[in-house]
Enzyme design. Sequence first.
Site: not given
Length: 410
Positions: A17, A111-112
Amino acid sequence: MTIDALSPWPRMIALVDMDCFFAQVEQMDNADWFKKPVAVTNGLQGTTIITCSYEARAFGVHTGMRLKQARQLCPGLIHAPSRPYRYAELSTRIMEGLIDITPDVEVFSVDEAFLDLTRCQTLYKGAMNIAYLIKRRVWQVSGLRCSVGVSGDKTTAKFAAKKEKPDGMTVIHPEEAADVLAPEPVTALSGINKGIGRFLAHYGVERCGEMKNIPMSLLSKRFGHLGRRIWLMAQGQDPERLTFNVKAPKTIGHGKVLPPGTHQKNTVLIYLQHMAEKVAARMRCFHYQAECFFIGLKTERGWLKTKAHAGIYTDDGHVIYQLCKAFVDFYWAGQGVWQVQVTALSPQQGKQLDLFEQPDIQREHINQTVDKVNYRYGELTLAPARLLQKSTMPNVIAPAWKPKGHRKTI
């Protein structure tokens, strides 16, 4: 019970993350902004915060807050216009870098990412070592910080990654997952929203540890397969597997916000044509065509919308725009418009020709040329003349952005 930290796990899942991804990129690219409060909005005209740095969050600034209110809380707040292509570039670099750890990577969002480490865990020295190597790899390829959670299932790994942000590293052994989650509110788990939380509270389940007090069948009857998963999630046994392939799209669409209460027909048509061209270009990029399109205008009384049929399968922005224009001429009475949306419904891959339909070779050649120029020099370098008047607001990166497949769009 003593747990051997180096013994192989039945399943080992990690969640990477990125910490305040967009804001962190802005701080990295602007040396003077390092460790200062930064808020990212959609361009210079954007008034709503997309994300903000931890330094800004310390003042009470948060995602979704208006910039004006944020500046009252934090007078020194730095306003950073979003740069979606830069974020996409770094996200691609990060996701490709993670493949050096394991080939089994699910890009969950821009973003993960989930990593299935089950098959390769014996190559490393336990979960903590893998978490450290993941963080180091992300730093090597991007210069950015991330938080990593490692556990035996996707939900617990995601919970672990959120536990010690920013720049955190948390490992929850599968055998300890149920005990670690037990005191946590069920709504702390990804996928359990407030509505599901209220349903569970009605049956006395507010904490994860209380889930075992009700039968799985109660949730299955109400939520189907998701109910079964929720029951297991709360006990650290989420059965969900990682998805490595981008599924075929059910829709391909684009929308844009207008100046509030726009009444000028020409402006509305410019926005619709912009979206029609974006949808068409995206379909051509991934070899899709559609016959039916959702066209909508958001007014103060809700959405004015239709499903328009082209009569043929198409990936031509001109054809889609003609549907938009006909919709505006027939349905719109001049009321204020806040947003436009154009979406291809049930797109099909490959050329879809009717038996007696003759392909428009000239239009195909024009579109191919336009795509080549725009790919090299930037979106809408070549475009219909009307779009010279299009909005200067930048594109927004899609939440479900993927570095490969049909979701790679901005």
